[in-house]
Enzyme design. Structure first.
Site, short mmCIF file in Angstrom:
data_model
loop_
_atom_site.label_atom_id
_atom_site.label_comp_id
_atom_site.label_asym_id
_atom_site.label_seq_id
_atom_site.Cartn_x
_atom_site.Cartn_y
_atom_site.Cartn_z
CE1 TYR A 39 -62.06 -22.89 -10.61
CE2 TYR A 39 -63.29 -21.08 -11.55
CZ TYR A 39 -62.60 -22.26 -11.70
OH TYR A 39 -62.44 -22.79 -12.96
CG ASP B 99 -65.56 -39.47 -13.97
OD1 ASP B 99 -66.59 -39.20 -13.33
OD2 ASP B 99 -64.89 -40.51 -13.74
CG ASP C 49 -64.66 -22.53 -15.62
OD1 ASP C 49 -65.14 -22.10 -16.70
OD2 ASP C 49 -63.57 -22.13 -15.17
CG ASP D 163 -65.76 -23.06 -21.57
OD1 ASP D 163 -66.72 -22.31 -21.28
OD2 ASP D 163 -64.60 -22.64 -21.75
#
Ligand code: NAD
Length: 368
Positions: free
Chosen positions: A142, A226, A250, A254
């Site tokens: 980011y 993964d 991130d 979630d």
């Protein structure tokens, strides 16, 4: 005792509505527990853009730096979607995290007994889940440079970002994860993509060195990102503390959020480095956004923000007893059958944001 300096930034959309419920708890703490908070309120996101022409004014940032803790609602909404990138509400959030040096994002994923059925996963998979995701927040993909979109001579365009971490960036997020694990079940799972990305080869090497040098009492395991995504929905209870890179974190957090059934239930803390007095800059916020689809209707779930305030009491103000009271109040209200629309179940009582906030205060009253 000196008053605890708290900066409240409700932000946009439901941020304003859920923060109003936290205000009730702050008032309750002052009245019933004699805890003096010195509360300032400021603007961030679209609300700040409308007044100051920027999603985070310098004066707000100065207030944040001077506060013992910052409590944030949420930012964003369709009204500001057309703004240039650097004026977007979300930029205010990235800027305050970056400028306060908040490199560690703590996201607990806890399944409350009363809400086991709210998860899309089978009850036996999620019942009793209590894990913590520690996401690196100020580095990685980011923020890495170079970044941009460039025009190529052949007429195409090329977009690019950079994934990079230094040794010290890896060590400091690692320490936060190991310290938390020491207070929990002493297990850290470090998530990387060391089979493909050199940056995360370094990440893994540094995590191993850190564990061997400073945390031999904590068990360290490694998982490719993964596989981690898969394991989170297959068998989430295998995890205690998970630590990972910004972008991976991130996405994984979630995913972990949905194990619990609703975005409206999940708090977070973002912490900076310890200063000489052992205090950290800190920002507490629900993980959900401003939910424009339900904003202004008094139906949003305020519990994620209430629980974020609980984390604030625990991590910034050393008020474990009061933090436990807030957690218990949330549990009891749910057990009593009150639900906002997002977690509504057959046979339960659907209540508004305001009524949920009032119910939490009533539960606190019973405990006091
Ligand atoms: P969102 O989290 O705002 O909403 C996703 C869905 O969950 C919506 O259907 C919403 O109604 C529901 N929801 C979220 N919080 C809820 C709550 N407390 N109670 C009940 N229902 C809730 O995500 P989005 O729709 O992708 O984004 C909306 C805006 O929020 C965008 O502008 C986005 O950039 C911004 N956003 C901000 C943050 C933040 O401030 N930290 C985080 C994510 C998104």
């Amino acid at each position: 005792m000196a008053a605890k300096k708290l900066l409240i930034l409700p932000g946009d959309g439901i941020g304003v509505e859920v923060m109003a419920q936290v205000r009730r708890i702050i008032e309750w703490m002052a009245k019933k527990r004699g805890v003096a908070f010195d509360v300032t309120e400021g603007l961030i996101g679209g609300a700040a853009y409308d007044v100051h022409g920027t999603p985070l004014a310098d004066s707000t940032l100065t207030d944040a730096m001077a506060a013992d803790a910052v409590l944030l609602g949420a930012v964003g909404g369709p009204k500001w979607d057309g703004l240039p990138f650097d004026k977007k509400p979300e930029r205010g959030l990235l800027k305050i995290r970056k400028d306060m040096g908040l490199f560690a994002n703590l996201r607990p994923a806890v399944v409350f007994d009363a809400l086991v059925e709210a998860s899309t996963l089978k009850p036996e998979v999620v019942a009793g889940l209590d894990m913590m995701i520690v996401r690196e927040l100020t580095g990685g993909l980011y923020f890495g440079e170079p970044r941009g979109i460039e025009q190529l001579p052949d007429g195409q365009r090329r977009g690019f970002n950079t994934l990079s971490y230094t040794t010290s960036e890896i060590q400091r997020i690692g320490r936060v994860a190991f310290e938390l694990a020491r207070k929990r079940n002493k297990k850290v799972c470090s998530v990387d993509k060391a089979n493909v990305l050199e940056c995360t080869v370094l990440w893994r090497e540094e995590m191993i060195k850190l564990q061997q040098a400073e945390y031999p009492d904590v068990e360290l395991s490694h998982m490719y990102v993964d596989n981690a995504a898969m394991q989170l929905v297959r068998n989430p209870k295998q995890f205690d503390v998970m630590v990972t890179e910004n972008t991976f974190g991130d996405i994984l957090s979630d995913c972990a959020a949905m194990l619990t059934g609703s975005l409206g239930m999940l708090p977070s803390a973002s912490l900076g480095a310890e200063d000489a007095q052992g205090r950290r800059k800190a920002l507490y916020e629900p993980i959900h956004g401003s939910a424009p689809d339900i904003a202004g209707k008094d139906i949003a779930n305020p519990l994620a923000t209430v629980l974020s305030f609980g984390m604030c009491l625990r991590y910034s103000f050393d008020m474990a007893a009061e933090a436990d009271m807030i957690d218990a109040a949330v549990k009891n209200v749910l057990k009593g059958g009150l639900r906002t629309a997002d977690i509504m179940q057959p046979g339960k009582a659907k209540v508004s944001t305001t009524v949920m906030g009032e119910a939490i205060v009533r539960e606190l009253d019973k405990m006091a």
